[in-house]
Design an enzyme around this catalytic site. Structure first.
Site, PDB file in Angstrom:
ATOM      1  CD  GLU A   2      -1.598   2.445   2.123  1.00 35.70           C
ATOM      2  OE1 GLU A   2      -2.360   3.396   2.221  1.00 35.70           O
ATOM      3  OE2 GLU A   2      -0.329   2.555   2.543  1.00 35.70           O
ATOM      4  CD  GLU A   3       2.822   3.295   3.969  1.00 34.17           C
ATOM      5  OE1 GLU A   3       2.624   4.099   3.281  1.00 34.17           O
ATOM      6  OE2 GLU A   3       2.526   3.089   5.406  1.00 34.17           O
ATOM      7  CG  ASP A  33      -3.951   2.618   6.577  1.00 30.14           C
ATOM      8  OD1 ASP A  33      -3.136   2.319   7.630  1.00 30.14           O
ATOM      9  OD2 ASP A  33      -3.553   3.387   5.645  1.00 30.14           O
ATOM     10  CD  GLU A  86      -2.142  -4.201  -9.677  1.00 29.17           C
ATOM     11  OE1 GLU A  86      -2.464  -5.100 -10.670  1.00 29.17           O
ATOM     12  OE2 GLU A  86      -2.031  -2.854  -9.771  1.00 29.17           O
TER      13      GLU A  86
END
Lengths: 743, 743
Positions: free
Chosen positions: B421-422, B450, B430
């Site tokens: 994610e970063e 998150d 995806e």
């Protein structure tokens, strides 16, 4: 005492029995008796109802529908069109044979018409502007129909207005290759090109011409292409046969897009944003005008220059020359030009769809849509009124059943009588744009019957492979007209067939890869399982490109009833077959869509692609393995789902399990949509059935990309081929995911 | 006899009663008793189960999850990341507290790393290349965590490698307006710009710079922006407080897109087509490197040139000058350049999502998805492991209920632990690309947690307006940590609130208009009702841009447990609230999505748009009436659907009626997707919540188009505004059609 005791026991037993009976039957069990809807949700197709439907479909009713629909010309948005709107509404709102509801939906669309006050002209003029010949402005009348003042002059819709004048050349069918070849011999700058219908799209004949400096285009129908060579109206053509009279002219939309041209992907409402007209693409950049072969004969046979190649020769009794450019020195037209005076104008005008609905009883939020366009070029007896007559007969029979309380379909049925199809499938396209999400989410299938009967030899069907099964089932239950004791299916398989790896010899169901009728938006824009059906020719008896009166003033009730389907039995067969399919789609507990048949088509496409492309793709470091994997996943998931369907006792399981399966079947085609796959033709988003120019029976995006890459050899083109392998693999794996167990 | 008769009657009555009882209870009615699934399909949320869930969520478990997850740095695709993959799998496959199934899904994604053998360098060098100052390569260690060799050197992911050297200038936050202003005073060609974090996206600071000829960019975190001005690690910053030590450096992805950069809109499988890396847009065209404020102080306070404006001044005890360009004549750095040596390299490498599922009992083909990313920049105790710890506690409690046979949700629950994610929300993007159609068709909601706890003052939630109601319901049932007998809801409303026309004063749920976490693809690409939740700051107590250790080597278990949430009660409150919402979404007979609340948001947006734009639009012949009409249609349809829901006896009606309503609620957001609306940012297709640069709380496409048109005055820009009015009107009418009666 013994007697008393016995009596007591007997009485006691009797009382006990009464008690048991009361307890069992007399007292409603609270909480655990089945709610009334339990039976409703498990209902399947009622075969006796289908029998009733088939027996009630009446050929004479269809004939009378056609007579009514073709009383006057009903070109889109004309007074005649409005009459058909009202007729459809009257029929669908009839208290005894109508639908639950019917209404009109209007769009303000961009149409192109000739100017009735300044008719388009095609003339041969000398350098001093003396007119040597003038092409006919209207078709010759053989019945009062052609004399109707509402018969529109033959014209090319969306041709720009203009008055080009130049030497005439003959450009065959106006294909890119035709102009390329012609240009090698003749300087095309400033010329007028005459072309035959066929081989290339209507607009394309002008779009291909302009880059060479051609300033105007004529188009006509060659007797070789439409009349099996016959030309004489004394005894050979209509009204003596179905063949086109010499003055007949095919009208048409000269646009390569579908949907309203000013509001792409937006419904054409009053206030909708419209692109500037100059931004429209896919229409003729130079004036173009259609003429009859009577006039084309006069022009072509006088052309000078070299003789055109053999495959350019048509049915006239003269040699088709390229043109000098211009006419022969020996011709009376020597040194003369051909002049086009095109006065077409464009306008934004309201066009109506007529919509009707039978509400579903159990799953009202699932739609089966049945449609056809209503507008014609002139009287449109065959195109489209044969289909509309059939649709009206289906709604009459079903409507009566509903009104009498004998039937209500499980799912909702929507009927659409589309407007302005002839200008580019406009009514159906605007409808799908306006209701995009609702239709995407809820539509199980779309049935299109446009021209119901081209000829009375055999059924012909195109559609998604998943629909093959229900089409076959229905066709087997209808007897073929004119063939003793054979079914429509039996007759069909003689004319069109293929050998299926799964079933052996079966009728061949074609694919809906084009945009020939109103199924286009449903297939290519929404990804809805669709089919298009008609009765058609015996190809051993005619080579006509299409029925000869197509888009002319001769497509009348007289023509249809005398030469296309006397007795209307082919119309009846189509109504029975299409209606049978419609009922099965609407009533089936499990949707009659077979995903295994879809797998077979994907496998066939894959095999072709591997044969044609794998070696060269590999040489360019592009693997086809992901595509093979995807098709195998789809097959595995399809077989598994079919097995689940056949091994389950669905009528007795939770209706949500059936719904789950039906949603899988309904939505599988949605996975094939990719709005990015074809950036230059956004209206084609179905990556399996999109149109293709490569002419290969396989995945269209890959076929086109491969063809480009093979011819250019450029690495960017090979990358595009790789991109399409990835797009296809992801789409097919996505469809497999829809069919696979849900988690 | 009387006695006997009485006895007989009594006996008879008794026998009759026994008979009735036998008949009623003892004998199964054939055919019309309710199938067992009738009760199952009517089940609703079990409130006692929610109570049990709330009571079992344990703060100490969350703390221990966090301790385990943060043992080592776990940047995407590193050995530490792999350890967390295995930990997640172990937990989700636990026979006593695991899920039904858990597995790993890999994508081969394009990541950018510094070269461990050639660390990036920032130096001050004289004309003769003498190095006068070298910025720190790594953060100073206060605990053994910072000494872990797996701590990645601070760098700007996707910065190109390069060795630019030039005079230093100060460019404030690197906004377009900052460079414009700076360029009016200083010749920027060949310079290195130092910028502060904030105000503009990371990549944007370099993208904005390049057109002016800037050749390299530095970025640092100013103590004013992050530390409420505090700077000293002797007593003010961590480990003495939550404030950032002078050598702390914020890492990050310097990319404006989300999803794998080489495979836009295609899942990044091994063989997937990849665009050429040079075609990537939205990443820095010139090298950029982040540094700590210890070094930034040394550079900025030596800068020459004019003093920068007041609003450019930061927390250092010196005047921030523009730069001469370069340093003051009086500085030891006079005449020296700043040199960046950036050795970042890009690589394609496998990144894993960990997926887990609890299968639904009644509607397994409906998904509630709950997710968070797993990868961090360093130890990532807060970002993202606070959220992962919460997710693991939710799955532990729910998993145990499932394993014990006490519970199975009505709908399927999917948990996603996203990778990479970063680097740009890659794992979740995806996933949505690979399963696009399946997820679109079946997902009722996505919950993203998150960073679970930024600070322990109050809940903060953003989400689709339709989710407001279930969020409130859940928040009312959870007690707020540290506040006597107040609920999370009661506490929340004190910090963030608004006055709703419908409800009066309520907590303010924000909108998900950006792409700040993994909800982005669910909201903007798939149009799925989503929410993002955390505990956060008391803004009266700090002005820190974000919690100070964000993306630094100080975001550790020690930091989190000492300074962010000692006792982990805020974590617990988030777990309880989010889990409560999750259960309600999964178990509700009717989905707890309120379309009336969506209508209120659309009305608010409309009012703002009318106020801001109507006069000028009208002056340009653009009517807002279609948009007003659309919002009114939506309101009418939403109110009607709510009325249907409340007036129906849904548990006793056919389950297909409930399903129909739930599908309406689930799919309403899909109608807001338009892939053509924002051609230059295709990943944003939700026309209500797309990102916007106009900064107005209204429809983003219209706001941006209006801003362009207003500033340029060009008719083509006004046309774009008109286009967006049409796009919005069609989308909102489309959503209204989804909510309206189905036919």
């Amino acid at each position: 005492m013994i007697k008393q005791a016995l009596l007591g026991i007997l009485c006691g037993a009797a009382v006990l029995t009464v008690g048991i009976l009361i307890g069992h039957y007399g007292i409603e069990k609270s909480g655990d008796s089945a709610p009334s809807w339990v039976k409703d949700v498990a209902k399947d197709v009622d075969e006796s109802l289908i029998e009733q439907f088939l027996s009630e479909v009446n050929n004479i009713e269809i004939q009378e529908n056609l007579r009514e629909l073709t009383k006057v010309p009903h070109m889109a948005t004309t007074a005649g069109d409005e009459e058909t709107v009202k007729f459809m509404l009257k029929r669908w709102q009839d208290p005894e044979t109508g639908l639950d509801e019917a209404w009109r939906e209007e769009y303000k669309v961009y149409l192109s018409f000739p100017d009735p006050k300044k008719p388009n002209k095609v003339t041969v003029v000398t350098p001093s502007d003396t007119v040597l010949h003038t092409a006919r402005e209207k078709e010759k009348a053989y019945t009062p129909d052609q004399d109707d003042p509402a018969v529109v002059q033959p014209y090319a819709a969306y041709s720009p207005a203009g008055n080009p004048k130049g030497r005439l050349v003959y450009a065959n069918q106006g294909k890119a290759s035709d102009y390329l070849r012609l240009n090698q011999t003749v300087d095309l700058r400033g010329t007028i090109a005459i072309t035959r219908y066929g081989g290339a799209g209507r607009a394309t004949k002008a779009i291909n011409a302009a880059p060479y400096g051609v300033i105007g285009v004529l188009v006509y129908t060659d007797p070789l292409d439409i009349n099996d060579g016959l030309m004489s109206d004394i005894n050979e053509t209509y009204p003596h046969s179905w063949y086109l009279p010499p003055t007949g002219v095919e009208r048409g939309s000269f646009s390569n897009s579908y949907g309203d041209l000013l509001t792409p992907y937006l419904a054409a409402k009053e206030e909708t944003y419209r692109i500037p007209a100059e931004n429209i693409t896919g229409i003729p950049p130079i004036p173009i005008q259609p003429i009859g072969f009577e006039d084309a004969y006069i022009l072509i046979c006088e052309l000078g220059g070299e003789a055109a190649p053999n495959e350019w020769q048509g049915g006239f009794n003269c040699t088709y020359n390229y043109g000098g450019p211009g006419f022969k020195p020996t011709s009376a037209f020597n040194n003369s030009d051909v002049k086009l005076d095109v006065f077409n104008y464009e306008t934004q005008i309201n066009s109506s769809n007529v919509m009707g609905v039978i509400r579903g009883s159990v799953e009202p939020d699932r739609y089966v849509i049945y449609g056809n366009h209503r507008d014609s070029w002139v009287h449109g007896a065959i195109d489209p009124s044969s289909g509309t007559s059939v649709m009206l007969e289906i709604t009459r029979v079903l409507g009566r059943m509903v009104k009498q309380g004998k039937w209500r379909p499980r799912r909702s049925i929507i009927f659409g009588s589309w407007g302005a199809e002839e200008f580019g499938l406009i009514g159906s396209a605007e409808y799908t744009e306006e209701y995009f999400t609702k239709l995407s989410e809820r539509t199980v299938a779309y049935i299109n019957v446009d021209i119901a009967v081209f000829a009375n030899a055999t059924l012909r069907v195109s559609g998604m492979p998943s629909m093959q099964n229900v089409i076959f089932k229905a066709a087997k239950q209808v007897s073929a007209p004119g063939v003793d004791s054979a079914s429509v299916y039996d007759n069909w398989i003689r004319y069109f067939n293929r050998t299926s790896p799964t079933y052996g010899l079966i009728p061949n169901v074609g694919y809906l890869t084009g945009a020939g009728s109103d199924y286009a938006a449903f297939v290519h824009y929404l990804g809805i399982a669709s089919m298009d059906m008609s009765y058609t020719y015996d190809r051993s008896k005619t080579k006509a490109r299409i029925y000869p009166a197509y888009h002319t003033a001769y497509d009348t009730f007289d023509y249809a009833s005398k030469f296309i389907d006397p007795g209307f039995l082919s119309h009846q067969a189509v109504a029975r077959t299409a209606g049978n399919i419609l009922i099965r789609l609407a009533d089936g507990l499990v949707l009659p869509l077979n995903c295994g048949d879809y797998a077979e088509s994907l496998e066939t496409y894959l095999n072709t692609a591997v044969t044609l492309y794998e070696v060269q793709l590999k040489a360019n470091n592009i693997s086809m393995e992901p595509l093979k994997h995807a098709v195998a996943s789809f097959r595995r998931a399809a077989d598994h789902l079919n097995q689940v369907i056949h091994s389950s006792d669905l009528p007795n399981e939770t209706p949500l399990k059936v719904r789950k399966i039906n949603d899988q079947l309904m939505l599988l085609d949605r996975a094939f949509l990719n709005p990015l796959a074809f950036p230059d033709k956004y209206a084609f988003r179905h990556v399996i059935w999109a149109s293709s120019s490569a002419g290969k029976p396989t995945f269209p995006g890959l076929a086109d990309a491969f063809a480009s890459a093979e011819s250019s050899g450029q690495s960017s083109d090979w990358e595009k081929a790789h991109y399409h392998v990835s797009v296809l693999s992801q789409a097919i794996e996505g469809a497999a995911n829809i069919l696979a167990d849900v988690i």
